[in-house]
Motif scaffolding. Structure first.
Motif, PDB file in Angstrom:
ATOM      1  N   CYS A  75       0.807  -1.224   0.000  1.00 46.38           N
ATOM      2  CA  CYS A  75       0.000   0.000   0.000  1.00 46.38           C
ATOM      3  C   CYS A  75       0.834   1.265   0.000  1.00 46.38           C
ATOM      4  N   VAL A  76       2.158   1.139   0.126  1.00 43.33           N
ATOM      5  CA  VAL A  76       2.950   2.344   0.375  1.00 43.33           C
ATOM      6  C   VAL A  76       2.870   3.362  -0.766  1.00 43.33           C
ATOM      7  N   GLU A  77       2.712   2.857  -1.984  1.00 45.64           N
ATOM      8  CA  GLU A  77       2.617   3.803  -3.104  1.00 45.64           C
ATOM      9  C   GLU A  77       1.183   3.938  -3.604  1.00 45.64           C
ATOM     10  N   GLY A  78       0.218   3.372  -2.878  1.00 42.85           N
ATOM     11  CA  GLY A  78      -1.158   3.359  -3.365  1.00 42.85           C
ATOM     12  C   GLY A  78      -2.038   4.441  -2.752  1.00 42.85           C
ATOM     13  N   ALA A 117       0.233   4.533   5.451  1.00 47.95           N
ATOM     14  CA  ALA A 117       1.610   4.548   5.935  1.00 47.95           C
ATOM     15  C   ALA A 117       2.080   3.143   6.276  1.00 47.95           C
ATOM     16  N   TYR A 118       1.211   2.352   6.931  1.00 51.97           N
ATOM     17  CA  TYR A 118       1.638   1.034   7.414  1.00 51.97           C
ATOM     18  C   TYR A 118       0.599  -0.024   7.076  1.00 51.97           C
ATOM     19  N   ALA A 119       1.058  -1.260   7.098  1.00 47.10           N
ATOM     20  CA  ALA A 119       0.205  -2.360   6.633  1.00 47.10           C
ATOM     21  C   ALA A 119      -1.075  -2.523   7.456  1.00 47.10           C
ATOM     22  N   ASN A 120      -1.061  -2.150   8.753  1.00 48.78           N
ATOM     23  CA  ASN A 120      -2.298  -2.302   9.543  1.00 48.78           C
ATOM     24  C   ASN A 120      -3.438  -1.480   8.936  1.00 48.78           C
ATOM     25  N   GLU A 121      -3.084  -0.341   8.318  1.00 47.59           N
ATOM     26  CA  GLU A 121      -4.116   0.495   7.683  1.00 47.59           C
ATOM     27  C   GLU A 121      -4.684  -0.192   6.444  1.00 47.59           C
TER      28      GLU A 121
END
Ligand SMILES: NC(=O)C1=CN([C@@H]2O[C@H](COP(=O)(O)OP(=O)(O)OC[C@H]3O[C@@H](n4cnc5c(N)ncnc54)[C@H](O)[C@@H]3O)[C@@H](O)[C@H]2O)C=CC1
Ligand SMILES: Nc1nc(=O)c2c([nH]1)NC[C@@H]1CN(c3ccc(C(=O)N[C@@H](CCC(=O)O)C(=O)O)cc3)CN21
Length: 292
Positions: A75-78, A117-121
Protein backbone atom coordinates in the motif's frame (compact mmCIF):
# COMPACT_ATOMS: atom_id res chain seq x y z
CA UNK A 1 3.56 -30.64 17.79
CA UNK A 2 1.37 -29.52 14.93
CA UNK A 3 -1.02 -31.76 13.13
CA UNK A 4 0.52 -32.24 9.67
CA UNK A 5 -2.86 -32.38 7.94
CA UNK A 6 -3.73 -28.87 9.22
CA UNK A 7 -0.36 -27.37 8.38
CA UNK A 8 -0.06 -24.92 5.52
CA UNK A 9 2.73 -25.35 2.99
CA UNK A 10 2.83 -22.63 0.35
CA UNK A 11 5.11 -21.36 -2.40
CA UNK A 12 5.92 -17.84 -3.55
CA UNK A 13 6.66 -16.50 -7.06
CA UNK A 14 7.43 -13.11 -8.49
CA UNK A 15 5.84 -11.92 -11.77
CA UNK A 16 8.25 -13.00 -14.52
CA UNK A 17 10.05 -10.46 -16.66
CA UNK A 18 9.85 -11.05 -20.44
CA UNK A 19 8.91 -14.14 -22.46
CA UNK A 20 11.92 -16.16 -21.25
CA UNK A 21 11.02 -15.49 -17.62
CA UNK A 22 7.44 -16.49 -18.38
CA UNK A 23 8.48 -19.77 -19.96
CA UNK A 24 10.77 -20.55 -17.03
CA UNK A 25 7.99 -19.85 -14.56
CA UNK A 26 5.50 -21.99 -16.53
CA UNK A 27 7.91 -24.87 -16.22
CA UNK A 28 8.71 -24.30 -12.52
CA UNK A 29 5.04 -23.83 -11.62
CA UNK A 30 4.01 -27.09 -13.29
CA UNK A 31 6.56 -28.98 -11.23
CA UNK A 32 5.81 -27.17 -7.99
CA UNK A 33 2.06 -27.72 -8.47
CA UNK A 34 2.68 -31.47 -8.28
CA UNK A 35 3.71 -30.98 -4.66
CA UNK A 36 0.16 -29.87 -3.87
CA UNK A 37 0.88 -26.63 -1.97
CA UNK A 38 -2.01 -25.02 -0.04
CA UNK A 39 -1.59 -21.93 -2.22
CA UNK A 40 0.85 -19.96 -4.35
CA UNK A 41 1.58 -16.32 -3.60
CA UNK A 42 2.79 -13.69 -6.06
CA UNK A 43 4.83 -10.62 -5.08
CA UNK A 44 3.84 -7.10 -5.98
CA UNK A 45 6.39 -4.67 -7.35
CA UNK A 46 9.30 -6.49 -5.68
CA UNK A 47 12.73 -6.30 -7.33
CA UNK A 48 11.60 -4.02 -10.16
CA UNK A 49 8.65 -6.14 -11.34
CA UNK A 50 5.50 -4.41 -12.48
CA UNK A 51 2.45 -4.27 -10.25
CA UNK A 52 0.08 -5.27 -13.05
CA UNK A 53 2.19 -8.42 -13.51
CA UNK A 54 0.84 -9.71 -10.20
CA UNK A 55 -2.77 -10.17 -11.35
CA UNK A 56 -1.64 -11.74 -14.61
CA UNK A 57 0.61 -14.20 -12.80
CA UNK A 58 -2.07 -14.99 -10.21
CA UNK A 59 -4.63 -15.73 -12.93
CA UNK A 60 -2.22 -17.96 -14.79
CA UNK A 61 -1.40 -19.88 -11.59
CA UNK A 62 -5.07 -20.54 -10.90
CA UNK A 63 -5.96 -21.42 -14.49
CA UNK A 64 -3.09 -23.79 -15.11
CA UNK A 65 -3.01 -25.57 -11.73
CA UNK A 66 -6.38 -25.10 -10.02
CA UNK A 67 -4.41 -24.23 -6.87
CA UNK A 68 -5.46 -20.99 -5.11
CA UNK A 69 -3.12 -18.04 -5.67
CA UNK A 70 -2.74 -15.07 -3.34
CA UNK A 71 -1.55 -11.73 -4.71
CA UNK A 72 0.66 -9.60 -2.48
CA UNK A 73 -0.69 -6.08 -2.24
CA UNK A 74 1.52 -3.32 -0.93
CA UNK A 75 0.00 0.00 0.00
CA UNK A 76 2.95 2.34 0.38
CA UNK A 77 2.62 3.80 -3.10
CA UNK A 78 -1.16 3.36 -3.36
CA UNK A 79 -4.23 5.50 -2.81
CA UNK A 80 -7.59 4.35 -1.48
CA UNK A 81 -8.79 4.51 -5.05
CA UNK A 82 -5.97 2.54 -6.66
CA UNK A 83 -5.87 -0.08 -3.89
CA UNK A 84 -9.66 -0.36 -4.04
CA UNK A 85 -9.37 -1.06 -7.74
CA UNK A 86 -6.78 -3.80 -7.22
CA UNK A 87 -9.07 -5.40 -4.63
CA UNK A 88 -12.07 -5.31 -6.96
CA UNK A 89 -10.03 -6.83 -9.78
CA UNK A 90 -8.71 -9.58 -7.53
CA UNK A 91 -12.22 -10.35 -6.30
CA UNK A 92 -13.53 -10.50 -9.87
CA UNK A 93 -10.72 -12.90 -10.78
CA UNK A 94 -11.79 -15.32 -8.04
CA UNK A 95 -9.02 -14.51 -5.59
CA UNK A 96 -9.90 -15.29 -1.96
CA UNK A 97 -6.61 -14.68 -0.19
CA UNK A 98 -4.43 -11.59 -0.09
CA UNK A 99 -0.99 -10.94 1.38
CA UNK A 100 -1.35 -7.40 2.76
CA UNK A 101 1.89 -5.47 3.08
CA UNK A 102 3.17 -1.96 3.40
CA UNK A 103 5.79 -2.74 0.79
CA UNK A 104 9.41 -1.72 0.45
CA UNK A 105 9.90 2.04 0.29
CA UNK A 106 10.87 3.11 -3.22
CA UNK A 107 14.36 4.55 -3.61
CA UNK A 108 14.59 8.07 -2.29
CA UNK A 109 11.63 7.67 0.08
CA UNK A 110 12.82 7.35 3.67
CA UNK A 111 9.41 7.32 5.32
CA UNK A 112 5.92 6.47 4.08
CA UNK A 113 4.29 9.54 2.55
CA UNK A 114 1.05 8.40 0.92
CA UNK A 115 -2.53 7.69 1.98
CA UNK A 116 -1.46 4.47 3.68
CA UNK A 117 1.61 4.55 5.94
CA UNK A 118 1.64 1.03 7.41
CA UNK A 119 0.21 -2.36 6.63
CA UNK A 120 -2.30 -2.30 9.54
CA UNK A 121 -4.12 0.49 7.68
CA UNK A 122 -4.31 -1.67 4.56
CA UNK A 123 -5.70 -4.60 6.56
CA UNK A 124 -8.35 -2.28 8.02
CA UNK A 125 -9.21 -0.94 4.58
CA UNK A 126 -9.62 -4.43 3.10
CA UNK A 127 -11.91 -5.51 5.96
CA UNK A 128 -13.91 -2.26 5.73
CA UNK A 129 -14.46 -2.61 2.04
CA UNK A 130 -14.68 -6.35 1.56
CA UNK A 131 -15.67 -7.80 4.95
CA UNK A 132 -14.59 -11.43 5.07
CA UNK A 133 -14.26 -11.89 1.30
CA UNK A 134 -10.52 -12.42 1.62
CA UNK A 135 -8.32 -14.43 3.92
CA UNK A 136 -5.76 -11.77 4.89
CA UNK A 137 -2.16 -12.72 5.43
CA UNK A 138 0.46 -10.27 6.78
CA UNK A 139 4.25 -10.22 7.06
CA UNK A 140 6.21 -10.30 10.31
CA UNK A 141 9.86 -10.22 11.34
CA UNK A 142 11.46 -12.72 13.74
CA UNK A 143 14.68 -10.66 13.57
CA UNK A 144 12.66 -7.41 13.59
CA UNK A 145 12.09 -5.13 10.63
CA UNK A 146 15.12 -2.95 9.85
CA UNK A 147 13.05 0.24 10.05
CA UNK A 148 11.39 -0.61 13.37
CA UNK A 149 12.08 1.93 16.11
CA UNK A 150 12.63 -0.96 18.56
CA UNK A 151 11.97 -4.70 18.83
CA UNK A 152 8.97 -4.04 21.10
CA UNK A 153 7.55 -1.47 18.66
CA UNK A 154 7.85 -4.01 15.84
CA UNK A 155 5.97 -6.66 17.80
CA UNK A 156 3.34 -4.03 18.65
CA UNK A 157 3.03 -3.28 14.95
CA UNK A 158 2.43 -6.94 14.26
CA UNK A 159 -0.22 -7.02 16.99
CA UNK A 160 -1.92 -4.02 15.35
CA UNK A 161 -2.11 -5.90 12.05
CA UNK A 162 -3.65 -8.89 13.78
CA UNK A 163 -6.18 -6.71 15.62
CA UNK A 164 -7.04 -5.03 12.32
CA UNK A 165 -8.14 -8.43 11.03
CA UNK A 166 -5.21 -10.52 9.75
CA UNK A 167 -6.00 -14.25 9.63
CA UNK A 168 -2.44 -15.54 9.42
CA UNK A 169 1.14 -14.35 9.01
CA UNK A 170 4.22 -15.34 7.03
CA UNK A 171 7.61 -14.33 8.29
CA UNK A 172 10.59 -12.72 6.71
CA UNK A 173 13.16 -15.43 6.12
CA UNK A 174 15.80 -16.13 8.74
CA UNK A 175 18.49 -18.75 9.38
CA UNK A 176 18.19 -18.86 13.15
CA UNK A 177 15.33 -20.95 14.48
CA UNK A 178 15.51 -19.39 17.95
CA UNK A 179 14.62 -15.97 16.55
CA UNK A 180 11.38 -17.47 15.23
CA UNK A 181 10.44 -19.24 18.46
CA UNK A 182 11.23 -16.12 20.46
CA UNK A 183 9.11 -13.97 18.17
CA UNK A 184 6.17 -16.38 18.43
CA UNK A 185 6.45 -16.27 22.23
CA UNK A 186 6.52 -12.46 22.22
CA UNK A 187 3.47 -12.30 19.97
CA UNK A 188 1.60 -14.93 22.01
CA UNK A 189 2.32 -12.95 25.19
CA UNK A 190 0.48 -10.04 23.55
CA UNK A 191 -2.52 -12.18 22.71
CA UNK A 192 -1.71 -13.15 19.10
CA UNK A 193 -3.19 -16.53 18.28
CA UNK A 194 -3.13 -16.63 14.46
CA UNK A 195 -0.76 -19.05 12.68
CA UNK A 196 2.74 -17.59 12.13
CA UNK A 197 4.21 -19.51 9.20
CA UNK A 198 8.00 -19.31 8.74
CA UNK A 199 9.15 -17.92 5.39
CA UNK A 200 11.90 -20.14 3.97
CA UNK A 201 14.57 -18.89 1.57
CA UNK A 202 16.52 -21.77 0.01
CA UNK A 203 20.20 -20.94 -0.53
CA UNK A 204 21.50 -21.89 -3.96
CA UNK A 205 23.11 -18.61 -4.93
CA UNK A 206 24.86 -17.33 -1.82
CA UNK A 207 25.82 -14.00 -3.32
CA UNK A 208 22.21 -13.22 -4.20
CA UNK A 209 20.85 -14.24 -0.80
CA UNK A 210 23.61 -12.28 0.89
CA UNK A 211 22.81 -9.13 -1.08
CA UNK A 212 19.08 -9.38 -0.48
CA UNK A 213 19.59 -10.11 3.22
CA UNK A 214 21.60 -6.94 3.72
CA UNK A 215 18.71 -4.98 2.21
CA UNK A 216 15.89 -6.62 4.17
CA UNK A 217 17.62 -7.10 7.51
CA UNK A 218 17.87 -10.92 7.59
CA UNK A 219 20.91 -12.08 9.53
CA UNK A 220 23.27 -14.62 7.99
CA UNK A 221 25.16 -16.10 10.94
CA UNK A 222 28.94 -15.81 10.77
CA UNK A 223 29.58 -19.56 10.66
CA UNK A 224 27.33 -19.88 7.60
CA UNK A 225 28.89 -16.91 5.86
CA UNK A 226 32.40 -18.20 6.61
CA UNK A 227 31.64 -21.63 5.23
CA UNK A 228 29.87 -20.28 2.14
CA UNK A 229 32.72 -17.91 1.37
CA UNK A 230 35.23 -20.73 1.79
CA UNK A 231 33.58 -22.60 -1.11
CA UNK A 232 34.36 -19.76 -3.54
CA UNK A 233 33.32 -20.77 -7.06
CA UNK A 234 32.53 -24.35 -6.04
CA UNK A 235 28.80 -23.99 -6.66
CA UNK A 236 28.11 -27.64 -6.00
CA UNK A 237 29.41 -27.34 -2.44
CA UNK A 238 27.54 -24.07 -1.90
CA UNK A 239 24.30 -25.71 -2.96
CA UNK A 240 24.81 -28.93 -1.03
CA UNK A 241 25.62 -27.05 2.16
CA UNK A 242 22.85 -24.47 1.64
CA UNK A 243 20.17 -27.04 0.94
CA UNK A 244 21.14 -29.22 3.88
CA UNK A 245 21.31 -26.21 6.20
CA UNK A 246 17.83 -25.04 5.22
CA UNK A 247 16.38 -28.57 5.49
CA UNK A 248 17.69 -28.85 9.06
CA UNK A 249 16.22 -25.41 9.84
CA UNK A 250 12.81 -26.50 8.53
CA UNK A 251 12.96 -29.69 10.58
CA UNK A 252 13.65 -27.76 13.75
CA UNK A 253 10.85 -25.32 13.01
CA UNK A 254 8.30 -28.05 12.37
CA UNK A 255 9.45 -30.11 15.37
CA UNK A 256 9.03 -26.98 17.50
CA UNK A 257 5.44 -26.47 16.38
CA UNK A 258 5.60 -24.18 13.32
CA UNK A 259 2.17 -24.37 11.62
CA UNK A 260 3.58 -24.84 8.13
CA UNK A 261 6.21 -23.34 5.81
CA UNK A 262 6.12 -20.69 3.08
CA UNK A 263 8.84 -21.16 0.45
CA UNK A 264 10.35 -18.21 -1.43
CA UNK A 265 10.95 -20.13 -4.67
CA UNK A 266 12.38 -17.21 -6.68
CA UNK A 267 10.58 -18.90 -9.60
CA UNK A 268 12.84 -21.95 -9.46
CA UNK A 269 11.48 -25.46 -8.92
CA UNK A 270 14.54 -27.50 -7.88
CA UNK A 271 15.42 -26.05 -4.47
CA UNK A 272 11.83 -26.11 -3.16
CA UNK A 273 11.04 -29.56 -4.65
CA UNK A 274 14.15 -30.99 -3.04
CA UNK A 275 13.34 -29.51 0.38
CA UNK A 276 9.72 -30.65 0.17
CA UNK A 277 10.77 -34.24 -0.51
CA UNK A 278 13.67 -34.18 1.95
CA UNK A 279 11.24 -33.06 4.68
CA UNK A 280 8.61 -35.58 3.64
CA UNK A 281 5.94 -32.89 3.36
CA UNK A 282 2.55 -34.06 2.09
CA UNK A 283 2.39 -34.02 -1.72
CA UNK A 284 -0.61 -33.96 -4.02
CA UNK A 285 -0.43 -37.76 -4.30
CA UNK A 286 -0.07 -38.47 -0.60
CA UNK A 287 -2.77 -35.85 0.17
CA UNK A 288 -5.32 -37.46 -2.15
CA UNK A 289 -4.37 -40.94 -0.89
CA UNK A 290 -4.94 -39.77 2.69
CA UNK A 291 -8.33 -38.32 1.76
CA UNK A 292 -9.50 -41.63 0.46
N1 LIG B 1 6.07 -12.33 1.87
C1 LIG B 1 6.61 -11.21 1.50
O1 LIG B 1 6.59 -10.84 0.35
C2 LIG B 1 7.30 -10.41 2.47
C3 LIG B 1 7.52 -9.11 2.16
N2 LIG B 1 8.18 -8.29 3.00
C4 LIG B 1 8.37 -6.87 2.68
O2 LIG B 1 8.79 -6.10 3.80
C5 LIG B 1 8.28 -4.77 3.75
C6 LIG B 1 7.47 -4.26 4.95
O3 LIG B 1 6.09 -4.59 4.85
P1 LIG B 1 5.13 -4.83 6.08
O4 LIG B 1 5.69 -5.85 6.98
O5 LIG B 1 3.79 -5.03 5.57
O6 LIG B 1 5.22 -3.40 6.79
P2 LIG B 1 4.61 -2.82 8.14
O7 LIG B 1 3.82 -1.62 7.77
O8 LIG B 1 3.95 -3.83 8.98
O9 LIG B 1 5.92 -2.32 8.90
C7 LIG B 1 6.92 -1.58 8.22
C8 LIG B 1 7.85 -0.92 9.24
O10 LIG B 1 7.20 0.19 9.85
C9 LIG B 1 7.24 0.06 11.29
N3 LIG B 1 6.00 0.63 11.79
C10 LIG B 1 4.74 0.14 11.66
N4 LIG B 1 3.84 0.99 12.22
C11 LIG B 1 4.55 2.04 12.68
C12 LIG B 1 4.19 3.25 13.33
N5 LIG B 1 2.93 3.54 13.60
N6 LIG B 1 5.18 4.12 13.63
C13 LIG B 1 6.47 3.85 13.34
N7 LIG B 1 6.87 2.72 12.72
C14 LIG B 1 5.93 1.82 12.40
C15 LIG B 1 7.36 -1.42 11.53
O11 LIG B 1 7.88 -1.69 12.82
C16 LIG B 1 8.29 -1.81 10.41
O12 LIG B 1 9.60 -1.43 10.73
C17 LIG B 1 7.50 -4.84 2.53
O13 LIG B 1 8.33 -4.49 1.51
C18 LIG B 1 7.14 -6.23 2.27
O14 LIG B 1 6.87 -6.40 0.91
C19 LIG B 1 8.62 -8.80 4.16
C20 LIG B 1 8.42 -10.09 4.55
C21 LIG B 1 7.71 -10.99 3.75
N1 LIG C 1 11.82 -6.56 2.28
C1 LIG C 1 11.38 -7.61 1.57
N2 LIG C 1 10.83 -7.40 0.36
C2 LIG C 1 10.36 -8.43 -0.38
O1 LIG C 1 9.85 -8.20 -1.48
C3 LIG C 1 10.45 -9.75 0.17
C4 LIG C 1 11.02 -9.92 1.44
N3 LIG C 1 11.50 -8.83 2.11
N4 LIG C 1 11.15 -11.12 2.01
C5 LIG C 1 10.48 -12.23 1.49
C6 LIG C 1 10.33 -12.21 0.04
C7 LIG C 1 11.61 -12.58 -0.66
N5 LIG C 1 11.54 -11.82 -1.87
C8 LIG C 1 12.59 -11.76 -2.78
C9 LIG C 1 13.86 -12.14 -2.41
C10 LIG C 1 14.93 -12.09 -3.31
C11 LIG C 1 14.73 -11.64 -4.58
C12 LIG C 1 15.89 -11.60 -5.52
O2 LIG C 1 16.97 -12.00 -5.18
N6 LIG C 1 15.69 -11.13 -6.73
C13 LIG C 1 16.75 -11.09 -7.71
C14 LIG C 1 16.18 -11.19 -9.09
C15 LIG C 1 15.48 -12.51 -9.22
C16 LIG C 1 15.73 -13.14 -10.56
O3 LIG C 1 15.38 -12.51 -11.59
O4 LIG C 1 16.23 -14.26 -10.54
C17 LIG C 1 17.53 -9.81 -7.55
O5 LIG C 1 18.70 -9.84 -7.91
O6 LIG C 1 16.97 -8.85 -7.02
C18 LIG C 1 13.44 -11.24 -4.95
C19 LIG C 1 12.38 -11.30 -4.06
C20 LIG C 1 10.31 -11.05 -1.92
N7 LIG C 1 9.98 -10.89 -0.51
Amino acid sequence: MTNASQSSYSIEFFPPKGPKGEARLDDARARLAELGPAFFSVTFGAGGTTRSGTLKTVKRCMETTGIPAAPHLSCVEGTRESIGEFLDNYKAAGVDRIVALRGDLPEGMDRPAGEFAYANELVEFIRERHGDDFHIEVGCYPEYHPQAPSPAADVDNFVRKVKAGADSAMTQYFYNADAYFNFCDEAAAKGVDIPIVPGIMPITNFEQVSRFSAMCGADIPRWIRQKMESYGDDLESVQAFGQDLVARLCERLLAGGAPGLHFYSLNKADPTCWLWRELGLPTQDTASAANG
